[in-house]
Structure formats: C-alpha cells, structure tokens
Write an enzyme that holds these catalytic residues in place. Structure first.
Site, PDB file in Angstrom:
ATOM      1  CD  GLU A  69      30.136 -86.501 -45.043  1.00 45.21           C
ATOM      2  OE1 GLU A  69      29.012 -86.070 -44.738  1.00 45.21           O
ATOM      3  OE2 GLU A  69      30.646 -86.342 -46.171  1.00 45.21           O
ATOM      4  NE  ARG A  70      37.140 -86.526 -44.974  1.00 43.18           N
ATOM      5  CZ  ARG A  70      36.875 -85.753 -46.042  1.00 43.18           C
ATOM      6  NH1 ARG A  70      36.199 -84.629 -45.908  1.00 43.18           N
ATOM      7  NH2 ARG A  70      37.262 -86.143 -47.249  1.00 43.18           N
TER       8      ARG A  70
ATOM      9  CG  ASN B 109      41.061 -88.368 -51.196  1.00 46.75           C
ATOM     10  OD1 ASN B 109      40.946 -87.184 -50.877  1.00 46.75           O
ATOM     11  ND2 ASN B 109      42.133 -88.855 -51.819  1.00 46.75           N
TER      12      ASN B 109
ATOM     13  N   GLY C 142      32.457 -90.570 -51.771  1.00 47.60           N
ATOM     14  CA  GLY C 142      31.076 -91.056 -51.665  1.00 47.60           C
ATOM     15  C   GLY C 142      30.570 -91.176 -50.240  1.00 47.60           C
TER      16      GLY C 142
END
Ligand SMILES: Cc1cc2cn([C@H]3C[C@H](O)[C@@H](CO)O3)c(=O)nc2[nH]1
Length: 224
Positions: free
Chosen positions: A92-93, A17, A21
């Site tokens: 990241e994602r 979410n 972090g």
C-alpha cells in the site's frame, strides 16, 4: 531468466488518494496465500514511542511535516526491502508516492522549507539508486476528489477531519501527473487504472480486473 532461490517477488504498488479504498482493495487479496500484503503502517505513524506524528503533522504542518515525512519514508523503505517468500508482494503506497505526491505537495505549498525538501529528496534519490525497490505493476485507484473527501468525513479518522477539499484536489493532480501523465521517469512500471469512485457493492468487478492481471503475472514469475 530468474532462478527460483533469489527471485524478486512480482511487486505491486497500490496507489491512490486519501480515502480511495486502498486498504479495502488489499484486503480483497487476503485470501490468496501466494500474495504477501503490506498495508500502510499508519499505526506506526500514530504511535512512535507514544508520539502521534500523524496528528502532530496535521495540527502544525510547518513544524512537523519534515519529521513526519522522514519517518514515513523510513517505514516505507522497511516495507520495500522486507523479504517475502511469496511470488507476489502487494504494497500500500511506496516511497514514490511519498516523494511525488505528499512531499512534492508540501514543498509546493511551503509547508516544507526548500532546505528540508532538499534533504528528503536526497534520501529518496539515494534509496532509489542504491536499493532494488522498483514496482513491476502499479494499481492506481483513481477517484474524484469530492467523492473521497466525503468518504474521509464518513470514515472519521480523527486526524483527518480538518483535511480541506483543496488538499485532496492537489494530491489528486499530483497522482494524475505521476500515474497518468507519467511526468516522473524514475518509476516506469505499467499502471493499471481502476475506477475507485465506484462504491463497495460495484467495485468487486473492478477488483476482478486487477486480480486476473496480478495473478497471471505471478504465475509468470513463478514459472520463469
Ligand atoms: C507514502 C506516504 C503515505 C502518506 C500518508 N499521509 C497521510 C495521508 C492520510 O491522512 C494518512 C494515511 O494515509 O497519512 C501523508 O501525509 N504522507 C504520506 N506519504
């Protein structure tokens, strides 16, 4: 069996979410030279030829969500297909969280018109079926909505200050559906769940858990 010259790197998506972090987690791996880190291109979304698409989207979602998510998908695709000379690549994602979490939420709450959603979904399906972008592992930084909502306020990224807890709760549920309940078959990678509610002082132990699994896999890739 993969021969060394065209081995696809062991690819890890770091998902979670807003405020879970992810960037902090990725920075923990900065010291390993065998790992390429690709952090979320937020700065590109905040300045495309002078336009802050992130701010526009948060200020007027029905007007700008399509434009913003369309550009997010382009920048994520660029990261997916970027060649790396290291055996491991941490992203990241991904275009999967773009489609299953953010675009899904904006369609369900009417921010995206069904016709806009249909176009974004067709782009996702085309990319997913034609370009090798699959993850070998997903690290899911699992959090409680109330905790990350507090973090977002403390982090004070200006565009996010009006993000309501309900938005964070809905994004959490979509991450859980995808990564815990596994409702989407198109992304079958194993998921390593970390307790990202822990605060910075305690979370290093959690990172160590993933470090072992990621580096061991990297050795497998290199040795295979
Ligand atoms: C893939 C993807 C990432 C992503 C981030 N965001 C937002 C959430 C945060 O406020 C900010 C940085 O992650 O961008 C979004 O609206 N849609 C997204 N899609």
């Amino acid at each position: 069996k993969m021969c060394a010259k065209n081995t696809k790197p062991f690819t890890v998506f770091v998902e979670g979410n807003i405020g879970s972090g992810k960037t902090t987690f990725l920075e923990h791996f900065r010291r390993f030279e065998d790992i390429t880190l690709l952090t979320e291109p937020v700065e590109e979304w905040r300045n495309l030829n002078g336009w802050n698409l992130l701010d526009l989207m948060y200020k007027d979602p029905p007007k700008w969500a399509m434009t913003f998510q369309s550009y997010v998908s382009l920048t994520m695709l660029d990261m997916h297909r970027r060649p790396t000379d290291t055996p491991v690549k941490l992203m990241e994602r991904s275009i999967f969280s773009a489609r299953y979490c953010f675009v899904e939420h904006m369609m369900r709450n009417g921010t995206l018109h069904p016709a806009q959603f249909a176009v974004l979904d067709e782009w996702f399906r085309f990319i997913n079926h034609n370009i090798p972008i699959a993850a070998d592992l997903i690290v899911y930084l699992k959090t409680s909505p109330s905790i990350v909502h507090e973090r977002i306020k403390k982090r004070a990224r200006s565009e996010e200050q009006c993000v309501p807890l309900t938005y964070i709760e809905e994004l959490h549920k979509l991450h859980e559906d995808w990564l815990i309940n596994r409702v989407h078959a198109e992304c079958p990678a194993p998921v390593l769940v970390l307790d990202a509610d822990l605060d910075l002082s305690q979370i290093t132990e959690e990172y160590k858990k993933s470090e072992h699994q990621i580096l061991r896999k990297a050795v497998d890739v290199v040795m295979s």
